[in-house]
Design a protein around this motif. Structure first.
Motif, PDB file in Angstrom:
ATOM      1  N   GLU A 127      -0.509   4.597  -1.226  1.00  0.00           N
ATOM      2  CA  GLU A 127      -1.588   4.791  -0.255  1.00  0.00           C
ATOM      3  C   GLU A 127      -0.981   4.869   1.148  1.00  0.00           C
ATOM      4  OE1 GLU A 127      -4.748   5.243  -0.766  1.00  0.00           O
ATOM      5  OE2 GLU A 127      -4.963   4.702  -2.870  1.00  0.00           O
ATOM      6  N   LEU A 160      -3.267   3.939   4.301  1.00  0.00           N
ATOM      7  CA  LEU A 160      -3.528   2.504   4.439  1.00  0.00           C
ATOM      8  C   LEU A 160      -2.253   1.750   4.818  1.00  0.00           C
ATOM      9  CD1 LEU A 160      -5.902   1.995   1.378  1.00  0.00           C
ATOM     10  CD2 LEU A 160      -6.530   2.134   3.796  1.00  0.00           C
ATOM     11  N   GLN A 219       0.811  -1.214   0.000  1.00  0.00           N
ATOM     12  CA  GLN A 219       0.000   0.000   0.000  1.00  0.00           C
ATOM     13  C   GLN A 219       0.851   1.273   0.000  1.00  0.00           C
ATOM     14  OE1 GLN A 219      -2.311  -1.227   3.415  1.00  0.00           O
ATOM     15  NE2 GLN A 219      -4.102  -1.558   2.130  1.00  0.00           N
TER      16      GLN A 219
END
Length: 124
Positions: free
Chosen positions: A74, A77, A68
């Motif tokens: 991300e 996350l 992630q």
């Protein structure tokens, strides 16, 4: 994604077969750099793993965080996954370094501080 669904369908509902299929898919998606599919597989592996199997969970959450944070961009996350690693193993250097890499990030710096603060407090 089609291969992923076909393999799980062939594995059926038998837990041992399903786990073996997920393990094979984990390796396949990692080797192919199919990060979104890898995340899905890791989430399933985590869901099927008992809390008593801490070593496996730490590995799955670590791989999830890496995919992630580093591959899918991300950071929120990724930080959450690495926080789970640190909750289970506060000495995990991989997770600690990943969360520390976000300390200077305008959006995720405070979240990183909150994750790391209990670890730093214990080290005092």
């Amino acid at each position: 994604m089609i291969i992923y669904l076909q393999v799980l369908e062939l594995a059926g509902s038998d837990t041992a077969s399903h786990r073996a299929a997920l393990e094979a898919l984990h390796k396949l998606h990692h080797e192919q750099g199919d990060w979104a599919s890898l995340v899905s597989v890791l989430e399933q592996r985590i869901a099927l793993t008992d809390d008593e199997n801490a070593e496996a969970l730490i590995g799955f959450y670590g791989d999830l965080g890496s995919a992630q944070l580093e591959e899918l961009g991300e950071p929120g996350l990724g930080a959450d996954a690495f926080a789970e690693v640190l909750r289970r193993d506060p000495t995990n250097s991989r997770a600690r370094q990943a969360v520390e890499s976000l300390l200077d990030d305008a959006e995720f710096g405070l979240r990183s501080c909150a994750i790391l603060e209990p670890i730093y407090e214990v080290e005092k």
